[in-house]
Design a protein around this motif. Sequence first.
Motif, PDB file in Angstrom:
ATOM      1  N   PHE A 134      26.226  83.443   7.455  1.00  0.00           N
ATOM      2  CA  PHE A 134      26.391  84.584   8.347  1.00  0.00           C
ATOM      3  C   PHE A 134      26.485  84.162   9.815  1.00  0.00           C
ATOM      4  CE2 PHE A 134      24.142  87.246   4.974  1.00  0.00           C
ATOM      5  CZ  PHE A 134      25.313  87.847   4.561  1.00  0.00           C
ATOM      6  N   VAL A 135      26.049  82.962  10.135  1.00  0.00           N
ATOM      7  CA  VAL A 135      26.083  82.498  11.528  1.00  0.00           C
ATOM      8  C   VAL A 135      27.536  82.443  11.999  1.00  0.00           C
ATOM      9  CG1 VAL A 135      25.569  80.595  13.089  1.00  0.00           C
ATOM     10  CG2 VAL A 135      23.955  81.208  11.272  1.00  0.00           C
ATOM     11  N   GLY A 136      27.782  83.047  13.150  1.00  0.00           N
ATOM     12  CA  GLY A 136      29.136  83.131  13.679  1.00  0.00           C
ATOM     13  C   GLY A 136      29.823  84.446  13.349  1.00  0.00           C
ATOM     14  N   SER A 137      29.146  85.287  12.562  1.00  0.00           N
ATOM     15  CA  SER A 137      29.731  86.570  12.172  1.00  0.00           C
ATOM     16  C   SER A 137      29.294  87.683  13.129  1.00  0.00           C
ATOM     17  CB  SER A 137      29.301  86.944  10.752  1.00  0.00           C
ATOM     18  OG  SER A 137      29.677  85.960   9.822  1.00  0.00           O
ATOM     19  N   LEU A 138      30.111  88.726  13.183  1.00  0.00           N
ATOM     20  CA  LEU A 138      29.740  89.918  13.929  1.00  0.00           C
ATOM     21  C   LEU A 138      28.922  90.838  13.034  1.00  0.00           C
ATOM     22  CD1 LEU A 138      33.049  90.807  15.806  1.00  0.00           C
ATOM     23  CD2 LEU A 138      30.950  89.914  16.810  1.00  0.00           C
ATOM     24  N   CYS A 139      27.980  91.542  13.625  1.00  0.00           N
ATOM     25  CA  CYS A 139      27.155  92.486  12.881  1.00  0.00           C
ATOM     26  C   CYS A 139      27.042  93.779  13.673  1.00  0.00           C
ATOM     27  CB  CYS A 139      25.764  91.896  12.607  1.00  0.00           C
ATOM     28  SG  CYS A 139      24.785  91.550  14.095  1.00  0.00           S
ATOM     29  N   VAL A 165      20.196  92.764   7.448  1.00  0.00           N
ATOM     30  CA  VAL A 165      19.462  91.536   7.759  1.00  0.00           C
ATOM     31  C   VAL A 165      18.550  91.776   8.956  1.00  0.00           C
ATOM     32  CG1 VAL A 165      21.252  90.025   6.826  1.00  0.00           C
ATOM     33  CG2 VAL A 165      21.342  90.699   9.239  1.00  0.00           C
ATOM     34  N   GLN A 166      17.533  90.947   9.058  1.00  0.00           N
ATOM     35  CA  GLN A 166      16.622  90.994  10.191  1.00  0.00           C
ATOM     36  C   GLN A 166      17.237  90.217  11.357  1.00  0.00           C
ATOM     37  OE1 GLN A 166      13.843  92.887   9.861  1.00  0.00           O
ATOM     38  NE2 GLN A 166      14.634  93.285   7.801  1.00  0.00           N
ATOM     39  N   VAL A 167      17.246  90.815  12.535  1.00  0.00           N
ATOM     40  CA  VAL A 167      17.827  90.163  13.711  1.00  0.00           C
ATOM     41  C   VAL A 167      16.851  90.220  14.879  1.00  0.00           C
ATOM     42  CG1 VAL A 167      20.222  90.603  13.037  1.00  0.00           C
ATOM     43  CG2 VAL A 167      18.994  92.306  14.395  1.00  0.00           C
ATOM     44  N   ARG A 168      16.981  89.271  15.775  1.00  0.00           N
ATOM     45  CA  ARG A 168      16.163  89.201  16.987  1.00  0.00           C
ATOM     46  C   ARG A 168      17.050  88.728  18.137  1.00  0.00           C
ATOM     47  NH1 ARG A 168      13.724  91.179  13.410  1.00  0.00           N
ATOM     48  NH2 ARG A 168      11.647  90.654  12.608  1.00  0.00           N
ATOM     49  N   GLN A 169      16.606  88.988  19.363  1.00  0.00           N
ATOM     50  CA  GLN A 169      17.291  88.443  20.528  1.00  0.00           C
ATOM     51  C   GLN A 169      16.253  87.948  21.524  1.00  0.00           C
ATOM     52  OE1 GLN A 169      19.264  90.731  23.476  1.00  0.00           O
ATOM     53  NE2 GLN A 169      18.157  92.642  23.067  1.00  0.00           N
ATOM     54  N   PRO A 170      16.507  86.821  22.173  1.00  0.00           N
ATOM     55  CA  PRO A 170      15.518  86.254  23.088  1.00  0.00           C
ATOM     56  C   PRO A 170      15.432  86.974  24.419  1.00  0.00           C
ATOM     57  CG  PRO A 170      17.488  84.906  23.067  1.00  0.00           C
ATOM     58  CD  PRO A 170      17.688  85.962  22.011  1.00  0.00           C
ATOM     59  N   GLY A 171      16.505  87.660  24.813  1.00  0.00           N
ATOM     60  CA  GLY A 171      16.517  88.338  26.103  1.00  0.00           C
ATOM     61  C   GLY A 171      16.227  89.819  25.980  1.00  0.00           C
ATOM     62  N   ALA A 172      16.712  90.574  26.939  1.00  0.00           N
ATOM     63  CA  ALA A 172      16.482  92.023  26.955  1.00  0.00           C
ATOM     64  C   ALA A 172      17.794  92.774  27.112  1.00  0.00           C
ATOM     65  CB  ALA A 172      15.526  92.393  28.092  1.00  0.00           C
ATOM     66  N   GLY A 190      11.055  82.217  10.315  1.00  0.00           N
ATOM     67  CA  GLY A 190      10.921  83.667  10.442  1.00  0.00           C
ATOM     68  C   GLY A 190      11.855  84.441   9.536  1.00  0.00           C
ATOM     69  N   GLU A 191      12.852  83.753   8.946  1.00  0.00           N
ATOM     70  CA  GLU A 191      13.834  84.384   8.070  1.00  0.00           C
ATOM     71  C   GLU A 191      14.553  85.535   8.761  1.00  0.00           C
ATOM     72  OE1 GLU A 191      11.907  85.430   4.412  1.00  0.00           O
ATOM     73  OE2 GLU A 191      11.962  83.366   3.666  1.00  0.00           O
ATOM     74  N   PHE A 192      15.027  85.278   9.990  1.00  0.00           N
ATOM     75  CA  PHE A 192      15.818  86.267  10.710  1.00  0.00           C
ATOM     76  C   PHE A 192      16.929  85.553  11.459  1.00  0.00           C
ATOM     77  CE2 PHE A 192      12.234  85.158  13.520  1.00  0.00           C
ATOM     78  CZ  PHE A 192      12.919  84.720  14.650  1.00  0.00           C
ATOM     79  N   PHE A 193      17.880  86.342  11.971  1.00  0.00           N
ATOM     80  CA  PHE A 193      19.022  85.800  12.702  1.00  0.00           C
ATOM     81  C   PHE A 193      18.879  86.108  14.194  1.00  0.00           C
ATOM     82  CE2 PHE A 193      20.534  86.540   8.416  1.00  0.00           C
ATOM     83  CZ  PHE A 193      21.271  85.397   8.132  1.00  0.00           C
TER      84      PHE A 193
END
Length: 212
Positions: A134-139, A165-172, A190-193
């Motif tokens: 899934f890495v490189g894909s749009l969601c 899928v579970q997703v996270r982002q480092p910023g805001a 963490g089993e997330f993207f």
Amino acid sequence: MGGFFATALSFPTVLFSFLLLVVVGYWLLVLTGVLDLGDDLDADGVPGGVLAGLGLGNVPSTVAFSLLVAVAWFVCLAGTALLDGLGLGAVARIAVLVGVLLAAVLCAWAVTRLVAVPLSRLFPTGTESSRHAFVGSLCTIRTGQVTADFGQAEVTAPDGSSAIVQVRQPGAEPLCAGSSALIYDYDVEGEFFWVMPAGIAFQPDPSRPAPM
């Protein structure tokens, strides 16, 4: 309306009425982004292994438990309402109500197992290598927000099927429900993207550091 509440608070429906309130409250919190759909019920005393043993392990335990409670509650409510007009004696009524309870449990298991088959396609259980695909894909974001510890998105697999899928982002960066994001990494522990807004991914700002 009074008859409805009387039936809902009578045996055996009452056994599932309060559980149904918990289920409804849980899904309201999920929809508002307070809780994560990935949160397991093990912490609440309902081991996922028990549900897996019932053939319901191919969907999150929260989904399976919610279906079990909702179906059992409805069957109990309908069965109890039908008995009200039969005029059974006290002993006979109790015996029949116990039968309704058993029938409700069996119906709940059968319906949940049947519904779990198509629902399982929304919850990937593949290996780590397949998830890296899934890495490189749009969601598409499906929660009200995405933070460093919360978020879900829908992504389409190469075979055309979709998955939550579970997703996270480092910023805001503002990522709300319906917005597009790019999956750029997978966290094994963490089993997330990790995701970032699609606009930033395809129109990068030279002054903005690239995600690590």
